[in-house]
Scaffold this motif. Structure first.
Motif, PDB file in Angstrom:
ATOM      1  N   ASP A  93       0.783  -1.144  -0.091  1.00 31.96           N
ATOM      2  CA  ASP A  93       0.045  -0.026   0.142  1.00 31.96           C
ATOM      3  C   ASP A  93       0.941   1.310  -0.110  1.00 31.96           C
ATOM      4  O   ASP A  93       0.269   2.253  -0.145  1.00 31.96           O
ATOM      5  CB  ASP A  93      -1.001  -0.173   1.204  1.00 31.96           C
ATOM      6  N   GLU A  98      -4.401   2.266  -3.434  1.00 35.32           N
ATOM      7  CA  GLU A  98      -5.844   1.899  -3.382  1.00 35.32           C
ATOM      8  C   GLU A  98      -5.847   0.262  -3.183  1.00 35.32           C
ATOM      9  O   GLU A  98      -6.839  -0.199  -2.990  1.00 35.32           O
ATOM     10  CB  GLU A  98      -6.549   2.165  -4.817  1.00 35.32           C
ATOM     11  N   LYS A 100      -5.036  -1.417  -0.924  1.00 37.00           N
ATOM     12  CA  LYS A 100      -5.220  -1.658   0.768  1.00 37.00           C
ATOM     13  C   LYS A 100      -6.941  -1.969   0.514  1.00 37.00           C
ATOM     14  O   LYS A 100      -7.297  -2.712   1.928  1.00 37.00           O
ATOM     15  CB  LYS A 100      -5.028  -0.313   1.552  1.00 37.00           C
ATOM     16  N   ALA A 101      -7.532  -1.696  -0.147  1.00 36.56           N
ATOM     17  CA  ALA A 101      -9.250  -1.828  -0.074  1.00 36.56           C
ATOM     18  C   ALA A 101      -9.321  -3.422  -0.220  1.00 36.56           C
ATOM     19  O   ALA A 101     -10.221  -3.896   0.385  1.00 36.56           O
ATOM     20  CB  ALA A 101      -9.849  -1.324  -1.476  1.00 36.56           C
ATOM     21  N   TYR A 308      -9.443   6.159   2.989  1.00 37.20           N
ATOM     22  CA  TYR A 308     -10.585   5.787   2.196  1.00 37.20           C
ATOM     23  C   TYR A 308     -11.173   6.628   1.327  1.00 37.20           C
ATOM     24  O   TYR A 308     -12.174   6.487   0.729  1.00 37.20           O
ATOM     25  CB  TYR A 308     -11.300   4.729   2.910  1.00 37.20           C
ATOM     26  N   LYS A 312      -9.878   6.621  -5.862  1.00 37.45           N
ATOM     27  CA  LYS A 312      -9.389   5.315  -6.449  1.00 37.45           C
ATOM     28  C   LYS A 312      -9.926   4.318  -5.439  1.00 37.45           C
ATOM     29  O   LYS A 312     -10.250   3.339  -5.674  1.00 37.45           O
ATOM     30  CB  LYS A 312      -7.909   5.412  -6.955  1.00 37.45           C
ATOM     31  N   THR A 313      -9.239   4.694  -4.237  1.00 36.43           N
ATOM     32  CA  THR A 313      -9.452   3.683  -3.047  1.00 36.43           C
ATOM     33  C   THR A 313     -10.915   3.414  -2.666  1.00 36.43           C
ATOM     34  O   THR A 313     -11.296   2.320  -2.385  1.00 36.43           O
ATOM     35  CB  THR A 313      -8.641   4.233  -1.824  1.00 36.43           C
TER      36      THR A 313
END
Ligand code: EAX
Length: 322
Positions: A93, A98, A100-101, A308, A312-313
């Motif tokens: 990340d 992103e 991490k989503a 968040y 994009k995330t």
């Protein structure tokens, strides 16, 4: 022996050894050791490549931290110093925010859901997002559902985590996750046995195979089956290098990695019950039914955090949640 006979022998020897000599070597790194989930996938991949490329490519495996921690492995793939790696999502990340989503807590309720989403179009989109950092995302393979262990005392609900000195992966997201749970998280690369042994940290969280393979049961007493994050490995290549391969070879690499992941997930899942029984037998005090809802409730507001809100995330998380 006649000269002509010697000549024939020499030519035969050259013909025999040439294909082996001509094999192109591809370097692939994992931070963990033989027997680990990453290594099982890497080994299978190497076997399939040898077979399917008919010996044209040879995968050289690096393991057990010989090329550094996962962040360093990622840097080496990014620079093209090595071509491929299988790395836990955690350290990604800082390279591709992103991604991490995909590690959002309690995102997938079971393995089947994880497979369906990650092997489908949304998973593909997540893999494609790695291109911005110079990676070809080939496939998600499996680390497993992460569970919390520590030496301070039994953890049943989220409130028991308060102030816990916890090792987390080198990941901004994981650090934030455990802040949200009121722990005291310290990011560290893998492995962490001596830090647990020396008491620099009270606890850590990982899938069950890690407890077994890295003998964490020797240095951790309490285990709660929190399953808070479905932890993936991302199987990557240097993008520029990958795109320079003939299309046919790219397809061989892509499908070999997919098949290696399918194989590895199966092996991992089959062994889970065995790991649990073994950890109990070795003296770990296991809470098999912690109060998951208390954890879920406490981390739910993470969706509204700044990390968040980045478009994009947010977009990727929304797709993953649906
Ligand atoms: O893959 O760093 C971690 O916690 C990983 O999950 C570990 O290397 C096992």
């Amino acid at each position: 022996m006649k000269f002509s006979k010697i000549l024939i022998l020499v030519i035969a020897a050259i013909c025999f050894t040439l294909p082996a000599m001509a094999a192109t070597q591809v370097q692939l790194a994992v931070v963990t050791k033989p027997g680990s989930a990453q290594y099982v996938a890497a080994e299978k991949f190497a076997e399939l490549i040898k077979e399917r490329s008919k010996g044209e490519y040879n995968i050289k495996l690096y393991h057990s931290g010989s090329l550094g921690k996962e962040t360093e492995i990622l840097q080496q793939v990014q620079l093209g110093a090595i071509q491929m790696a299988i790395v836990t999502l955690g350290p990604f990340d800082t390279f591709v925010p992103e991604i991490k989503a995909v590690a959002f807590p309690f995102l997938f309720k079971d393995y089947e859901t994880a497979d369906r989403v990650l092997d489908g179009p949304v998973g593909q989109e997540a893999l494609d997002s790695l291109a911005q950092a110079g990676f070809k995302g080939l496939q998600f393979s499996e680390n497993g559902f992460r569970n919390l262990s520590n030496n301070r005392g039994a953890i049943h609900s989220a409130k028991d985590v308060k102030g816990l000195k916890l090792r987390v992966m080198q990941s901004t997201f994981h650090k934030e996750l455990w802040h949200t749970l009121d722990a005291n998280p310290t990011p560290m690369g893998w492995p962490i046995y001596s830090e647990l042994q020396q008491g620099t940290i009270d606890g850590q969280e990982n899938p069950l195979w890690v407890f077994e393979e890295y003998k964490l049961y020797e240095v951790q007493k309490y285990l709660a089956l929190t399953g808070h994050v479905y932890s993936v490995h991302i199987d990557i290549a240097n993008l520029q290098w990958f795109e320079s391969l003939p299309e046919k070879t790219q397809a061989i690499f892509q499908t070999a990695m997919r098949d290696a992941a399918i194989y590895q997930r199966k092996v991992n899942r089959k062994k889970e019950a065995q790991y649990l029984a073994s950890l109990k037998e070795k003296g770990m005090i296991v809470d098999e039914h912690p109060d998951i809802d208390s954890f879920r409730t406490k981390v739910a507001p993470m969706k509204e955090m700044d990390m968040y809100k980045e478009p994009k995330t947010r977009a990727l998380l929304t797709k993953l949640l649906n």
